[in-house]
Write a protein that holds these residues in place. Structure first.
Motif, PDB file in Angstrom:
ATOM      1  N   SER A 352       0.585  -1.217   0.313  1.00 16.10           N
ATOM      2  CA  SER A 352      -0.061   0.067   0.358  1.00 16.10           C
ATOM      3  C   SER A 352       1.197   1.242   0.173  1.00 16.10           C
ATOM      4  CB  SER A 352      -0.976  -0.407   1.041  1.00 16.10           C
ATOM      5  OG  SER A 352      -1.881   0.894   1.219  1.00 16.10           O
ATOM      6  N   ILE A 353       0.075   2.126  -1.070  1.00 16.80           N
ATOM      7  CA  ILE A 353       1.744   3.437  -0.909  1.00 16.80           C
ATOM      8  C   ILE A 353       1.200   4.355  -1.447  1.00 16.80           C
ATOM      9  CG2 ILE A 353       3.525   2.224  -2.008  1.00 16.80           C
ATOM     10  CD1 ILE A 353       2.580   2.825  -4.328  1.00 16.80           C
ATOM     11  N   SER A 354       1.470   5.102  -1.176  1.00 19.57           N
ATOM     12  CA  SER A 354       0.836   6.728  -1.872  1.00 19.57           C
ATOM     13  C   SER A 354       1.921   7.354  -2.228  1.00 19.57           C
ATOM     14  CB  SER A 354      -0.152   7.518  -0.403  1.00 19.57           C
ATOM     15  OG  SER A 354       1.058   7.828   0.497  1.00 19.57           O
ATOM     16  N   ALA A 355       1.183   8.662  -3.490  1.00 23.00           N
ATOM     17  CA  ALA A 355       2.571   9.985  -3.150  1.00 23.00           C
ATOM     18  C   ALA A 355       1.764  11.165  -4.019  1.00 23.00           C
ATOM     19  CB  ALA A 355       2.854   8.596  -4.848  1.00 23.00           C
ATOM     20  N   ALA A 356       2.323  12.073  -3.747  1.00 26.78           N
ATOM     21  CA  ALA A 356       1.798  13.144  -3.900  1.00 26.78           C
ATOM     22  C   ALA A 356       2.898  14.086  -4.683  1.00 26.78           C
ATOM     23  CB  ALA A 356       1.534  14.427  -2.689  1.00 26.78           C
ATOM     24  N   TYR A 357       2.383  15.356  -5.577  1.00 27.79           N
ATOM     25  CA  TYR A 357       3.369  15.804  -6.449  1.00 27.79           C
ATOM     26  C   TYR A 357       2.375  17.294  -6.672  1.00 27.79           C
ATOM     27  CZ  TYR A 357       3.893  11.219  -7.957  1.00 27.79           C
ATOM     28  OH  TYR A 357       4.233   9.520  -7.408  1.00 27.79           O
ATOM     29  N   GLU A 358       3.781  18.859  -6.643  1.00 28.22           N
ATOM     30  CA  GLU A 358       3.613  19.359  -7.032  1.00 28.22           C
ATOM     31  C   GLU A 358       3.345  19.789  -8.687  1.00 28.22           C
ATOM     32  OE1 GLU A 358       2.692  22.018  -5.208  1.00 28.22           O
ATOM     33  OE2 GLU A 358       2.744  21.342  -3.339  1.00 28.22           O
ATOM     34  N   LEU A 359       2.238  20.304  -8.939  1.00 29.87           N
ATOM     35  CA  LEU A 359       2.120  19.348 -10.035  1.00 29.87           C
ATOM     36  C   LEU A 359       2.490  21.513 -10.899  1.00 29.87           C
ATOM     37  CD1 LEU A 359      -1.851  18.638 -10.464  1.00 29.87           C
ATOM     38  CD2 LEU A 359       0.713  17.347 -10.613  1.00 29.87           C
ATOM     39  N   LYS A 360       2.744  22.133 -10.295  1.00 25.77           N
ATOM     40  CA  LYS A 360       3.361  23.590 -11.150  1.00 25.77           C
ATOM     41  C   LYS A 360       4.405  23.323 -12.062  1.00 25.77           C
ATOM     42  CE  LYS A 360       4.375  28.594 -10.062  1.00 25.77           C
ATOM     43  NZ  LYS A 360       3.994  29.069  -9.683  1.00 25.77           N
ATOM     44  N   PRO A 361       5.324  22.547 -11.380  1.00 33.51           N
ATOM     45  CA  PRO A 361       7.014  22.878 -12.066  1.00 33.51           C
ATOM     46  C   PRO A 361       6.870  21.695 -13.389  1.00 33.51           C
ATOM     47  CG  PRO A 361       7.147  21.841  -9.561  1.00 33.51           C
ATOM     48  CD  PRO A 361       5.653  22.516  -9.982  1.00 33.51           C
ATOM     49  N   ILE A 362       6.077  20.896 -13.161  1.00 31.87           N
ATOM     50  CA  ILE A 362       5.786  19.532 -14.099  1.00 31.87           C
ATOM     51  C   ILE A 362       4.804  20.048 -14.987  1.00 31.87           C
ATOM     52  CG2 ILE A 362       4.918  17.027 -13.929  1.00 31.87           C
ATOM     53  CD1 ILE A 362       5.191  16.827 -11.308  1.00 31.87           C
ATOM     54  N   LEU A 363       3.867  20.750 -14.972  1.00 29.72           N
ATOM     55  CA  LEU A 363       3.321  21.340 -16.524  1.00 29.72           C
ATOM     56  C   LEU A 363       4.110  22.256 -16.609  1.00 29.72           C
ATOM     57  CD1 LEU A 363      -0.262  20.844 -14.392  1.00 29.72           C
ATOM     58  CD2 LEU A 363       0.212  19.231 -16.358  1.00 29.72           C
ATOM     59  N   THR A 364       4.628  22.797 -15.509  1.00 29.89           N
ATOM     60  CA  THR A 364       5.236  24.194 -16.514  1.00 29.89           C
ATOM     61  C   THR A 364       6.095  24.073 -17.303  1.00 29.89           C
ATOM     62  OG1 THR A 364       5.022  25.899 -14.029  1.00 29.89           O
ATOM     63  CG2 THR A 364       6.790  26.007 -16.031  1.00 29.89           C
ATOM     64  N   LYS A 365       6.923  22.470 -17.412  1.00 28.18           N
ATOM     65  CA  LYS A 365       8.006  21.981 -17.906  1.00 28.18           C
ATOM     66  C   LYS A 365       7.264  21.650 -19.145  1.00 28.18           C
ATOM     67  CE  LYS A 365      11.532  21.034 -15.110  1.00 28.18           C
ATOM     68  NZ  LYS A 365      12.481  19.853 -13.907  1.00 28.18           N
ATOM     69  N   MET A 366       5.249  21.493 -18.829  1.00 28.08           N
ATOM     70  CA  MET A 366       5.159  20.517 -20.183  1.00 28.08           C
ATOM     71  C   MET A 366       4.837  21.451 -21.117  1.00 28.08           C
ATOM     72  SD  MET A 366       4.342  17.028 -18.140  1.00 28.08           S
ATOM     73  CE  MET A 366       2.544  16.509 -19.587  1.00 28.08           C
ATOM     74  N   GLY A 367       4.764  22.466 -20.954  1.00 31.49           N
ATOM     75  CA  GLY A 367       4.630  23.726 -22.011  1.00 31.49           C
ATOM     76  C   GLY A 367       3.039  24.691 -21.309  1.00 31.49           C
ATOM     77  N   ILE A 368       2.254  24.380 -19.571  1.00 30.25           N
ATOM     78  CA  ILE A 368       1.757  24.896 -19.011  1.00 30.25           C
ATOM     79  C   ILE A 368       2.231  25.766 -18.453  1.00 30.25           C
ATOM     80  CG2 ILE A 368      -0.887  25.213 -17.762  1.00 30.25           C
ATOM     81  CD1 ILE A 368      -0.890  21.832 -18.840  1.00 30.25           C
ATOM     82  N   THR A 369       2.415  27.236 -18.835  1.00 29.23           N
ATOM     83  CA  THR A 369       3.296  28.187 -18.363  1.00 29.23           C
ATOM     84  C   THR A 369       2.094  29.250 -17.886  1.00 29.23           C
ATOM     85  OG1 THR A 369       3.574  29.539 -20.200  1.00 29.23           O
ATOM     86  CG2 THR A 369       4.731  27.607 -19.357  1.00 29.23           C
ATOM     87  N   ASP A 370       1.495  29.875 -18.293  1.00 29.93           N
ATOM     88  CA  ASP A 370       0.869  31.192 -18.225  1.00 29.93           C
ATOM     89  C   ASP A 370      -0.103  31.517 -16.974  1.00 29.93           C
ATOM     90  OD1 ASP A 370       2.692  32.268 -19.973  1.00 29.93           O
ATOM     91  OD2 ASP A 370       0.507  32.854 -21.748  1.00 29.93           O
ATOM     92  N   VAL A 371      -0.422  30.150 -17.324  1.00 29.46           N
ATOM     93  CA  VAL A 371      -2.221  29.936 -15.630  1.00 29.46           C
ATOM     94  C   VAL A 371      -0.957  29.800 -14.861  1.00 29.46           C
ATOM     95  CG1 VAL A 371      -1.523  27.013 -15.631  1.00 29.46           C
ATOM     96  CG2 VAL A 371      -4.006  28.582 -15.164  1.00 29.46           C
ATOM     97  N   PHE A 372      -0.117  29.838 -14.032  1.00 27.47           N
ATOM     98  CA  PHE A 372       0.346  30.211 -12.721  1.00 27.47           C
ATOM     99  C   PHE A 372       1.451  31.176 -12.749  1.00 27.47           C
ATOM    100  CE2 PHE A 372       1.215  25.520 -14.101  1.00 27.47           C
ATOM    101  CZ  PHE A 372       0.510  24.392 -13.211  1.00 27.47           C
ATOM    102  N   THR A 373       0.930  32.567 -13.522  1.00 29.39           N
ATOM    103  CA  THR A 373       2.046  33.616 -13.963  1.00 29.39           C
ATOM    104  C   THR A 373       0.817  34.877 -14.272  1.00 29.39           C
ATOM    105  OG1 THR A 373       2.031  34.004 -15.862  1.00 29.39           O
ATOM    106  CG2 THR A 373       3.351  32.980 -14.868  1.00 29.39           C
TER     107      THR A 373
END
Length: 454
Positions: A352-373
Motif C-alpha cells: 500500500s503506497i501513496s504519492a503526492a506531487y506539486e504539479l506547477k513545476p511539472i506542468l510548466t515543463k510540459m508547456g502549461i506556463t501562463d496559468v501559473f503567472t
C-alpha cells in the motif's frame, strides 16, 4: 483528487505546506491579482491495466425490443467514439507526465492518475482564454489543429459518464465539485458548462471561517473517496474564493484472486545494496505473459472483474531506465498484442503506497506556463482576467492485495501442464499500469521502488 483554491495575491506571501510535507514559499509579485490554487488529490485501490479491444455488442430481439436495443447500442457506440478520440492524446499526456516525474524522483515510489489530472485541467480550461487556453490544451497533448475545443469537452463529458458505469464487480467513481465563496459571482455559462460537461456539483462555503470551510470540504472528499482521503484541505486562506475538487476512486477485485494463505515473507531488492522483507503474494496458474526481448522486461496482465485490467512490468537488472525511456502508448499497444497464455509461478508484493506531487513545476515543463503567472487569462470564470493558478497538488493512493471475488477464490482451480512452469517474481522495482478497457483510458501509472515505503 483535484483541489483548486482562489486566493488573494496579497495573501499569497506565505509558507505553503504541500502534501509531501515540504515547505514552499509563495511570494507574490507584480500587480495584486487573485490567485487560483489547484490541489489535485486522487485515491485509487488497484494494480495495473492496459489498453484492450472494446467489448463486442450483441444484437437485440426482433420487433420493438430490437429497435430499442439498436438505439441503445447506437447511443453507446456514439459515446465510445467520442471517448476514443481522446485516447491517443490522454495516453501521450500520461507518459509525458510520467517521464517528468521520474526525472525528478527516479528512486522514489511513483503513483498518479493521468485521467484525473487531465479531467481537472480540461475543466479549468472552460474558464481559460487566449494563450492560457491554448497552453492548457496543448499541454494536455491535444493538437488544436485536429480538435475543436467543444470536441474535447464533449469527449471528457462522455468519458466521465462511461467511467461511472454502475458495475457491481468494479467500483470506479470519478467526479468534480465546486466550493464557492458567497460573494463570488461566476458566469452562468461557466457554472452551466462545469455542471453539464463535467458533472460538477456547486455549493457555497464560508471561507472567512477557514476551519468550518476545511471541515466541509474534507468531509465531502472523505465521503466521495470512501474514507480513503482524509484532511485533504489544510491552512485555507480566509481570502479563498473558490475550491475545485476532482476525485477518482477505484477498487477492483481480481478475476482470479490470490490465496492469503500462500502469502509469505520474501526478499525484495530495492537496489544492489538494499534488500527488505515484504509480504509476497503467490499463485500458480496460467497468465497472459510477454517477454519483451528488445526492452528486456517481463509483462504480466492480471484482469479485474469488470472492465479494468492491470499490467505489471518487471525489467531485468539494470534495464529500468531503458524501459522508462520507451514507455509510450505504442509500446503498451505492442505488449497488449504480444501476450500469450503461459503457466507460471507468480509472486507479486502485497503493498500500500501513496504519492503526492506539486504539479506547477511539472506542468510548466510540459508547456502549461501562463496559468501559473500574472499572464493568466481565466476570464471565462468571472468575466475578468484577474485570476491565476497559485498551486496545484496531486495525490494518489494504491493498494494491492490478495482480494478477489469470494466465490472465485474457492473455484480458482486450473489444469496445469506436466512441464515445470516459469517462475516470475516481482522482487525488484517494477511498473504498474491500470486501464479501463471500456474506454481505453489510462486510470493510473505507478512505479514501485520500495513496496514497504508508505
Amino acid at each position: 483528487m483535484l483541489l483548486s483554491s482562489i486566493n488573494s495575491r496579497a495573501k499569497c506571501s506565505s509558507i505553503l505546506v504541500n502534501t509531501t510535507g515540504s515547505l514552499e514559499s509563495a511570494q507574490s509579485h507584480g500587480k495584486m491579482k487573485p490567485a487560483l490554487g489547484l490541489c489535485l488529490l486522487l485515491a485509487g485501490l488497484s494494480a495495473v491495466a492496459h489498453c484492450d479491444h472494446l467489448p463486442g455488442h450483441h444484437n437485440g430481439h426482433d420487433g420493438h425490443k430490437d429497435t430499442v436495443h439498436e438505439e441503445h447500442h447506437a447511443n453507446h457506440a456514439g459515446e465510445i467514439m467520442k471517448c476514443l478520440k481522446l485516447v491517443p492524446s490522454n495516453a501521450d499526456f500520461a507518459f509525458r507526465f510520467y517521464k517528468q516525474v521520474v526525472a525528478a524522483s527516479a528512486k522514489k515510489n511513483i503513483f498518479f492518475s493521468p485521467v484525473s489530472i487531465s479531467t481537472a485541467f480540461a475543466m479549468l480550461a472552460l474558464g481559460a482564454k487566449s494563450a492560457t487556453l491554448t497552453q492548457i490544451m496543448e499541454g494536455l497533448s491535444f493538437n488544436l489543429t485536429e480538435f475543436e475545443e467543444k470536441e474535447i469537452h464533449d469527449g471528457f463529458h462522455h468519458l466521465i459518464h462511461m467511467l461511472n458505469h454502475p458495475d457491481s464487480e468494479l467500483q470506479l467513481d470519478i467526479g468534480n465539485a465546486l466550493f464557492l465563496k458567497e460573494k463570488l459571482k461566476p458566469l452562468e455559462k461557466f457554472l452551466s458548462d462545469v455542471k453539464n460537461l463535467y458533472e460538477a456539483e456547486a455549493m457555497t462555503a464560508n471561507f472567512k471561517n477557514p476551519a468550518e470551510a476545511q471541515k466541509q470540504i474534507n468531509d465531502y472528499v472523505e465521503k466521495k473517496t470512501h474514507g480513503k482521503i482524509v484532511e485533504l484541505v489544510r491552512d485555507l486562506d480566509p481570502e479563498t474564493a473558490m475550491v475545485v475538487v476532482s476525485y477518482v476512486f477505484f477498487k477492483g477485485k481480481w478475476e482470479k484472486p490470490f490465496d492469503p494463505e500462500h502469502t509469505t515473507e520474501r526478499d525484495f531488492f530495492v537496489d544492489e545494496e538494499t534488500s527488505i522483507k515484504v509480504p509476497m503474494m503467490h499463485r500458480l496458474g496460467r497468465f497472459d505473459l510477454h517477454f519483451d526481448e528488445e526492452l528486456s522486461c517481463t509483462v504480466v496482465r492480471l484482469n479485474y472483474n469488470g472492465s479494468a485490467t492491470a499490467f505489471f512490468i518487471l525489467p531485468d537488472k539494470g534495464k529500468m531506465k531503458q524501459l522508462e525511456d520507451a514507455l509510450w502508448k505504442e509500446t503498451v499497444s505492442r505488449w497488449s498484442n504480444s501476450l500469450h497464455l503461459s503457466s507460471a509461478n507468480l509472486y507479486i508484493p502485497k503493498f500500500s503506497i501513496s504519492a503526492a506531487y506539486e504539479l506547477k513545476p511539472i506542468l510548466t515543463k510540459m508547456g502549461i506556463t501562463d496559468v501559473f503567472t500574472d499572464q493568466a487569462d481565466l476570464s471565462g470564470i468571472t468575466g475578468a482576467p484577474e485570476l491565476t493558478v497559485s498551486r496545484a497538488v496531486h495525490k494518489a493512493v494504491l493498494k494491492v492485495d490478495e482480494r478477489g471475488t469470494e466465490a472465485a477464490a474457492a473455484t480458482a482451480i486450473e489444469i496445469m501442464p506436466m512441464s515445470l512452469p516459469l517462475v516470475i517474481e516481482f522482487s525488484s522495482p517494477f511498473l504498474v499500469l491500470i486501464f479501463d478497457r471500456a474506454t481505453n483510458s489510462t486510470l493510473f501509472i505507478g512505479k514501485i521502488n520500495n513496496p514497504a515505503e508508505h
